[in-house]
Design a protein around this motif. Structure first.
Motif, PDB file in Angstrom:
ATOM      1  N   LYS A 138       9.181  -8.589 -62.312  1.00 42.58           N
ATOM      2  CA  LYS A 138       9.009  -8.479 -60.863  1.00 42.58           C
ATOM      3  C   LYS A 138       7.815  -9.357 -60.483  1.00 42.58           C
ATOM      4  N   PRO A 139       7.958 -10.208 -59.482  1.00 44.11           N
ATOM      5  CA  PRO A 139       6.836 -11.090 -59.114  1.00 44.11           C
ATOM      6  C   PRO A 139       5.572 -10.286 -58.815  1.00 44.11           C
TER       7      PRO A 139
ATOM      8  N   PRO B 199       4.450  -4.556 -59.454  1.00 43.69           N
ATOM      9  CA  PRO B 199       4.353  -6.017 -59.539  1.00 43.69           C
ATOM     10  C   PRO B 199       3.955  -6.411 -60.958  1.00 43.69           C
TER      11      PRO B 199
ATOM     12  N   HIS C  16      14.059  -3.155 -59.520  1.00 43.92           N
ATOM     13  CA  HIS C  16      12.997  -3.964 -58.902  1.00 43.92           C
ATOM     14  C   HIS C  16      12.093  -3.066 -58.041  1.00 43.92           C
TER      15      HIS C  16
ATOM     16  N   GLU D 150      11.875 -12.757 -61.328  1.00 46.68           N
ATOM     17  CA  GLU D 150      11.497 -14.113 -61.755  1.00 46.68           C
ATOM     18  C   GLU D 150      11.300 -14.116 -63.273  1.00 46.68           C
ATOM     19  N   ASN D 151      10.947 -15.267 -63.808  1.00 42.60           N
ATOM     20  CA  ASN D 151      10.748 -15.418 -65.271  1.00 42.60           C
ATOM     21  C   ASN D 151      11.944 -14.862 -66.048  1.00 42.60           C
TER      22      ASN D 151
ATOM     23  N   THR E  37      18.198 -12.893 -60.196  1.00 34.88           N
ATOM     24  CA  THR E  37      17.573 -13.702 -59.141  1.00 34.88           C
ATOM     25  C   THR E  37      17.832 -13.063 -57.782  1.00 34.88           C
TER      26      THR E  37
END
Ligand SMILES: C[S@@+](CC[C@H](N)C(=O)[O-])C[C@H]1O[C@@H](n2cnc3c(N)ncnc32)[C@H](O)[C@@H]1O
Length: 188
Positions: A183-184, A116, A111, A161-162, A156
């Motif tokens: 990654k958001p 992003p 992450h 996400e997703n 999570t």
């Protein structure tokens, strides 16, 4: 190895949807086969392995891109990635996550090094959902088996996400798994 993991390579690359804009990192890159074949169309490739012999092999296999300054293969551990924050747009891990002793820390590292909107795909040819008895494999290879549900929880917790879980049929894998996530944020 390449024949055995063929379906997993394909499933991971399909989940990542690699393109010419991507900077791809493969963790546990072994001999560098996936990077060479599936990273061929990306802007840059990078690899990490905790075996110095594998690092040497992967550098040799990708020597043309190393010479072109488009390939950076390093020795290290998945739980402490030797790259700066926001270095890559895509991260792959194939037939390696089940060996990692610190899976959450490694996902947090993935992450950290993703930009992003960057994507991760983790191939788990053997997993806790595949219906096989892995007791002998666990003992012989000191691996951990993950269900899709557990992968969702770990991803999570690491901030992704997703999250999606896909299954594929491989050579020795009746129900191989790919856990994918993002990654958001918005990709630049
Ligand atoms: C079964 S091989 C798969 C290699 C490659 N991904 C492929 O599919 O051809 C697993 C690789 O993961 C590497 N590996 C295992 N644990 C690791 C860790 N904690 N950090 C970095 N590499 C690791 C091993 O050295 C090995 O090269």
């Amino acid at each position: 190895m390449n024949l055995l993991h063929g379906a997993e390579y394909w499933a991971v690359s399909a989940a990542l949807r690699l393109g010419p804009q991507d900077g791809l990192l493969e963790i546990g890159c072994g001999s560098g086969y996936f990077l060479r074949k599936y990273g061929a169309t990306t802007a840059a490739i990078a690899g990490l392995d905790h075996s110095p012999d594998m690092v040497d092999l992967a550098i040799r296999r990708n020597r043309k891109r190393v010479a072109a300054d488009e390939c950076d293969i390093r020795h290290g551990d998945a739980a402490a990635l030797p790259w700066e924050n926001n270095s890559f747009t895509a991260v792959a891990a194939i037939a390696t996550f089940l060996f990692w002793p610190e899976p959450l820390q490694a996902l947090q590292e993935i992450h950290r090094v993703l930009r992003p909107g960057g994507r991760v795909a983790i191939g788990l040819g053997w997993n806790a959902d595949d219906g096989l008895d892995h007791a002998a494999h666990v003992k012989k290879y000191a691996i951990r088996l993950y269900s899709g549900r557990r992968m969702e929880q770990l991803l999570t917790e690491a901030g992704f996400e997703n999250i999606s879980i896909h299954y594929f049929k491989g050579f020795m894998e009746p129900k191989g798994m790919v856990a994918a996530a993002a990654k958001p944020g918005v990709a630049p």
